[in-house]
Scaffold this motif. Sequence first.
Motif, PDB file in Angstrom:
ATOM      1  N   GLY A 270       0.793  -1.222   0.000  1.00 39.91           N
ATOM      2  CA  GLY A 270       0.000   0.000   0.000  1.00 39.91           C
ATOM      3  C   GLY A 270       0.828   1.276   0.000  1.00 39.91           C
ATOM      4  O   GLY A 270       1.970   1.300  -0.459  1.00 39.91           O
ATOM      5  N   ARG A 271       0.192   2.345   0.515  1.00 38.90           N
ATOM      6  CA  ARG A 271       0.817   3.669   0.545  1.00 38.90           C
ATOM      7  C   ARG A 271       0.894   4.131   1.976  1.00 38.90           C
ATOM      8  O   ARG A 271       0.022   3.817   2.779  1.00 38.90           O
ATOM      9  N   VAL A 272       1.913   4.900   2.323  1.00 33.13           N
ATOM     10  CA  VAL A 272       1.917   5.592   3.617  1.00 33.13           C
ATOM     11  C   VAL A 272       2.302   7.051   3.383  1.00 33.13           C
ATOM     12  O   VAL A 272       3.093   7.352   2.490  1.00 33.13           O
ATOM     13  N   PRO A 273       1.713   7.948   4.199  1.00 33.81           N
ATOM     14  CA  PRO A 273       2.087   9.363   4.094  1.00 33.81           C
ATOM     15  C   PRO A 273       3.502   9.567   4.641  1.00 33.81           C
ATOM     16  O   PRO A 273       4.125   8.629   5.157  1.00 33.81           O
ATOM     17  N   ASP A 274       4.011  10.763   4.513  1.00 39.04           N
ATOM     18  CA  ASP A 274       5.341  11.071   5.040  1.00 39.04           C
ATOM     19  C   ASP A 274       5.261  11.197   6.558  1.00 39.04           C
ATOM     20  O   ASP A 274       5.302  12.285   7.123  1.00 39.04           O
ATOM     21  N   ASP A 275       5.123  10.090   7.209  1.00 39.72           N
ATOM     22  CA  ASP A 275       4.943  10.064   8.661  1.00 39.72           C
ATOM     23  C   ASP A 275       5.737   8.876   9.197  1.00 39.72           C
ATOM     24  O   ASP A 275       5.502   7.738   8.815  1.00 39.72           O
ATOM     25  N   ARG A 276       6.689   9.186  10.059  1.00 36.23           N
ATOM     26  CA  ARG A 276       7.638   8.155  10.467  1.00 36.23           C
ATOM     27  C   ARG A 276       6.985   6.994  11.220  1.00 36.23           C
ATOM     28  O   ARG A 276       7.334   5.831  11.017  1.00 36.23           O
ATOM     29  N   ASP A 277       6.006   7.343  12.083  1.00 33.75           N
ATOM     30  CA  ASP A 277       5.368   6.273  12.859  1.00 33.75           C
ATOM     31  C   ASP A 277       4.565   5.340  11.956  1.00 33.75           C
ATOM     32  O   ASP A 277       4.593   4.123  12.123  1.00 33.75           O
ATOM     33  N   ALA A 278       3.845   5.959  11.003  1.00 31.25           N
ATOM     34  CA  ALA A 278       3.054   5.135  10.082  1.00 31.25           C
ATOM     35  C   ALA A 278       3.970   4.228   9.266  1.00 31.25           C
ATOM     36  O   ALA A 278       3.695   3.045   9.059  1.00 31.25           O
ATOM     37  N   LEU A 279       5.095   4.786   8.846  1.00 33.03           N
ATOM     38  CA  LEU A 279       6.049   4.020   8.044  1.00 33.03           C
ATOM     39  C   LEU A 279       6.644   2.879   8.876  1.00 33.03           C
ATOM     40  O   LEU A 279       6.760   1.736   8.408  1.00 33.03           O
ATOM     41  N   ARG A 280       6.985   3.198  10.125  1.00 29.81           N
ATOM     42  CA  ARG A 280       7.570   2.182  11.008  1.00 29.81           C
ATOM     43  C   ARG A 280       6.587   1.036  11.203  1.00 29.81           C
ATOM     44  O   ARG A 280       6.946  -0.139  11.104  1.00 29.81           O
ATOM     45  N   GLU A 281       5.335   1.410  11.451  1.00 28.09           N
ATOM     46  CA  GLU A 281       4.319   0.396  11.695  1.00 28.09           C
ATOM     47  C   GLU A 281       4.150  -0.503  10.466  1.00 28.09           C
ATOM     48  O   GLU A 281       4.052  -1.725  10.576  1.00 28.09           O
ATOM     49  N   ARG A 282       4.147   0.111   9.275  1.00 32.26           N
ATOM     50  CA  ARG A 282       3.974  -0.664   8.047  1.00 32.26           C
ATOM     51  C   ARG A 282       5.167  -1.594   7.823  1.00 32.26           C
ATOM     52  O   ARG A 282       5.008  -2.760   7.445  1.00 32.26           O
ATOM     53  N   LEU A 283       6.352  -1.116   8.090  1.00 34.33           N
ATOM     54  CA  LEU A 283       7.536  -1.968   7.898  1.00 34.33           C
ATOM     55  C   LEU A 283       7.567  -3.098   8.928  1.00 34.33           C
ATOM     56  O   LEU A 283       7.929  -4.227   8.615  1.00 34.33           O
ATOM     57  N   ASP A 284       7.159  -2.784  10.171  1.00 35.61           N
ATOM     58  CA  ASP A 284       7.097  -3.837  11.195  1.00 35.61           C
ATOM     59  C   ASP A 284       6.156  -4.949  10.752  1.00 35.61           C
ATOM     60  O   ASP A 284       6.468  -6.132  10.872  1.00 35.61           O
ATOM     61  N   GLY A 285       4.994  -4.541  10.243  1.00 35.69           N
ATOM     62  CA  GLY A 285       4.020  -5.531   9.789  1.00 35.69           C
ATOM     63  C   GLY A 285       4.568  -6.351   8.629  1.00 35.69           C
ATOM     64  O   GLY A 285       4.377  -7.559   8.559  1.00 35.69           O
ATOM     65  N   ALA A 286       5.276  -5.650   7.738  1.00 33.01           N
ATOM     66  CA  ALA A 286       5.784  -6.327   6.548  1.00 33.01           C
ATOM     67  C   ALA A 286       6.890  -7.317   6.894  1.00 33.01           C
ATOM     68  O   ALA A 286       7.031  -8.365   6.254  1.00 33.01           O
ATOM     69  N   ALA A 287       7.674  -7.002   7.929  1.00 33.80           N
ATOM     70  CA  ALA A 287       8.851  -7.822   8.235  1.00 33.80           C
ATOM     71  C   ALA A 287       8.475  -9.269   8.533  1.00 33.80           C
ATOM     72  O   ALA A 287       9.253 -10.187   8.267  1.00 33.80           O
ATOM     73  N   GLY A 288       7.262  -9.488   9.079  1.00 35.28           N
ATOM     74  CA  GLY A 288       6.862 -10.860   9.370  1.00 35.28           C
ATOM     75  C   GLY A 288       6.358 -11.588   8.139  1.00 35.28           C
ATOM     76  O   GLY A 288       6.253 -12.811   8.131  1.00 35.28           O
ATOM     77  N   GLU A 289       6.056 -10.833   7.099  1.00 37.64           N
ATOM     78  CA  GLU A 289       5.343 -11.418   5.969  1.00 37.64           C
ATOM     79  C   GLU A 289       6.209 -11.572   4.724  1.00 37.64           C
ATOM     80  O   GLU A 289       6.054 -12.526   3.971  1.00 37.64           O
ATOM     81  N   VAL A 290       7.083 -10.607   4.478  1.00 32.62           N
ATOM     82  CA  VAL A 290       7.849 -10.623   3.230  1.00 32.62           C
ATOM     83  C   VAL A 290       9.339 -10.785   3.530  1.00 32.62           C
ATOM     84  O   VAL A 290       9.771 -10.630   4.667  1.00 32.62           O
ATOM     85  N   GLN A 291      10.126 -11.079   2.504  1.00 32.70           N
ATOM     86  CA  GLN A 291      11.559 -11.288   2.705  1.00 32.70           C
ATOM     87  C   GLN A 291      12.404 -10.178   2.098  1.00 32.70           C
ATOM     88  O   GLN A 291      13.620 -10.200   2.197  1.00 32.70           O
ATOM     89  N   ALA A 292      11.743  -9.212   1.459  1.00 29.61           N
ATOM     90  CA  ALA A 292      12.428  -8.019   0.980  1.00 29.61           C
ATOM     91  C   ALA A 292      11.354  -6.970   0.736  1.00 29.61           C
ATOM     92  O   ALA A 292      10.178  -7.315   0.548  1.00 29.61           O
ATOM     93  N   VAL A 293      11.747  -5.705   0.765  1.00 33.01           N
ATOM     94  CA  VAL A 293      10.795  -4.615   0.561  1.00 33.01           C
ATOM     95  C   VAL A 293      11.387  -3.614  -0.418  1.00 33.01           C
ATOM     96  O   VAL A 293      12.568  -3.270  -0.323  1.00 33.01           O
ATOM     97  N   LEU A 294      10.566  -3.184  -1.386  1.00 26.94           N
ATOM     98  CA  LEU A 294      10.926  -2.042  -2.224  1.00 26.94           C
ATOM     99  C   LEU A 294      10.040  -0.874  -1.804  1.00 26.94           C
ATOM    100  O   LEU A 294       8.821  -1.004  -1.792  1.00 26.94           O
ATOM    101  N   THR A 295      10.655   0.254  -1.443  1.00 26.94           N
ATOM    102  CA  THR A 295       9.855   1.448  -1.205  1.00 26.94           C
ATOM    103  C   THR A 295      10.180   2.434  -2.306  1.00 26.94           C
ATOM    104  O   THR A 295      11.268   2.379  -2.897  1.00 26.94           O
ATOM    105  N   SER A 296       9.250   3.342  -2.598  1.00 25.32           N
ATOM    106  CA  SER A 296       9.600   4.425  -3.514  1.00 25.32           C
ATOM    107  C   SER A 296       9.252   5.743  -2.866  1.00 25.32           C
ATOM    108  O   SER A 296       8.245   5.865  -2.176  1.00 25.32           O
TER     109      SER A 296
END
Length: 692
Positions: free
Chosen positions: A513-539
């Motif tokens: 999905g998308r996250v706004p320029d907000d560090r907490d929102a980004l942190r939360e999304r990456l935390d969630g992703a870390a359990g699910e995926v093995q690599a992440v591409l952000t843009s």
Amino acid sequence: MVDWSGGNDTGSAPRKDAIWACVAREGEAEAPVYLRNRDLAETWLAELIADELAAGRRLCLGFDFPFGYPAGFARALTGRADPLAVWAWMAEHLEDSPAGNNRFDLAGQINRTLGDGPGPFWFNGLKREIDGLPRGLDGRVNPFAERRAAEAQASGTFTCWQMGGAGAVGGQVMTGLALLHRLRGRFPGQLAAWPFEPADRPVVLVETWPTLIDTVVRARTGPGDIRDAVQVSAVAGALSRLEPATLGRMLDVTAPEEGWILGLGHEAALMAAADPLAPPPLRNDCFALPAGVDWTPVDAALALLRDRLTPVTGPETLPLGAALGRVLAAPVTALRANPPQPNTAVDGYGFAGPAPDGPVRLPLCEGRSAAGAPFGGVVPAGQALRVLTGAALPEGVDTVVLDEDVSVGRGQVAFHGPLKRGANTRRAGEDVAEGEVILQPGRVLTPADLALIAAVGLGEVAVRRPLKVGVLSTGDEIVEPGAEAGPGQIFDANRVMLLSMLARFGVAPVDLGRVPDDRDALRERLDGAAGEVQAVLTSGGASAGDEDHVSALLREAGALQEWRIALKPGRPLALGLWQGVPVFGLPGNPVAAMVCTLIFARPALGLLAGRGWQEPWAIEVPAAFAKRKKPGRREYLRARLRDGRAEVFKSEGSGRISGLSWAEGLVELADGGREIRPGDPVRFLPFSAFGL
Ligand code: AMP
Ligand code: MG
């Protein structure tokens, strides 16, 4: 991990069905330890506990016997519904020595105390009669459940009521519980009995069951190996490799009286941790660039990725029909030769060759050989047999003459020689020999590969699980395509592009999905992703500015490596490990995002997925354009081939998505300066060379 035994001393030479133990630390199992009797085992365990406590380390101590009996037994035996009271009762009443124990008498005694009739314990393994202990199941009475709730879920367990006979565990439970009680007494307050007590003491006793990872144990047991030793090593290694969160979920069990098998219901996680091919984690410094370099050349950055990244996906076995495009996890060896036996390549007549120069006449032998319907008999010397394409050559035939070259009549076949021995036939194994390694790990399976694997007799293959790669867009200005967009807002073009590119790369895209320029929102999304995926591409947000939150967050976590690559298009890339998961922080400009993905992310993901380093192929073609290039950076231009010449897009603007769509590949201009005139040779990399 301890494989306990209720039997007598097993002698000095390591053997099966004895007590085996194995210590694993930080994912590495030490050599299994053979313990010939329970006295020695108890001493060994007490020393281990004392050493670990003294060193200030925690110890998870696993045993392969039930920590409790079926519900109701504890109260009936001790007056309290407390399994630890049963442990104490066993320790008090069991007489045990390396030469033997009184388990049968004890079972009889319990049966008599309960007073409901002969039972629940059964199987008297001694010659003499024991009051209250039936020899078989005839007339036995059991007021309790036959199995605990955990055992109902774990197929193939023996019941704790059976005191003797092959595989019985009744004696193991009694001697084991007495042992645990004594160990708790030696180290008061230090040992927690899971799941009856919270696992918050220095030493936690857990019940395990190696059969949960039996496929791994079987795969690892070679000829001459002792299965029990392999088991303790596999279980210890697996438990020690579990992620804390996974172990936490396994420990989160309510079974106050009967106890529970650790990992039951979590077999997949346990298997993944036990798997001998389970890949090691990435090095923490895998994205660190050499210090002191201002702009890193593209080739240096690629060499570094190539050096440091390793596969992160574990193996699974799939039927051939489901394996297309997957990465082989192990070499494939031919089970059978191809062709399996000599056969004819054509329709014709078979005989014992060679045939001499000149006219040849051979009497025809009765019958024929067809594919799937071989001729059972022997073809006599000087005779010929009707053979059809693919048919096995019968005994007496090694040469075939083509239908088109013969005339047949009056029980004879006639043709003109010469014909070499073996003509028009296929030798057994001429294509692939039995036992030959036909494909190597890392290979991405093609339709032809699957045909080859099928032809040599295999119905399934060991492949790596797909690499799951998340894609996340960042930026306050980004809105969903097709939605309402206000002034200053732009549609999210990158996410659908990156997800589609990943699909073409043969990895498994996951939309974060998308996250706004907000560090907490980004942190939360990456935390969630870390359990699910093995690599992440952000843009987006990957530079060093105030609103560059991807790099800021990685920096805050101490995980940022800011890559300043001498590359156009592409500003700094933010690379880092988020909870062990590699994050590729790509620039927000779609052109830069795509080029950086093709040049850096694609080969890196290939390594993570186990397919090795992938270089795109390129061709040298005349330029259809003129350009003066400054030295210092490698450049990629959006380009396409027309009339064998490379045209480039009219603008090099990094936001011009129309140019990406116009292009059919990239022109690569080397790091140095260059004056290009129409007709000069340039390197063209078609998008298809990147798998797009
Ligand atoms: P940034 O790297 O965040 O400074 O973004 C650079 C440029 O890329 C800005 O003009 C952004 O609006 C644009 N951009 C960032 N993310 C996306 C996206 N997902 N789709 C299209 N453009 C984007
Ligand atoms: Mg931004």
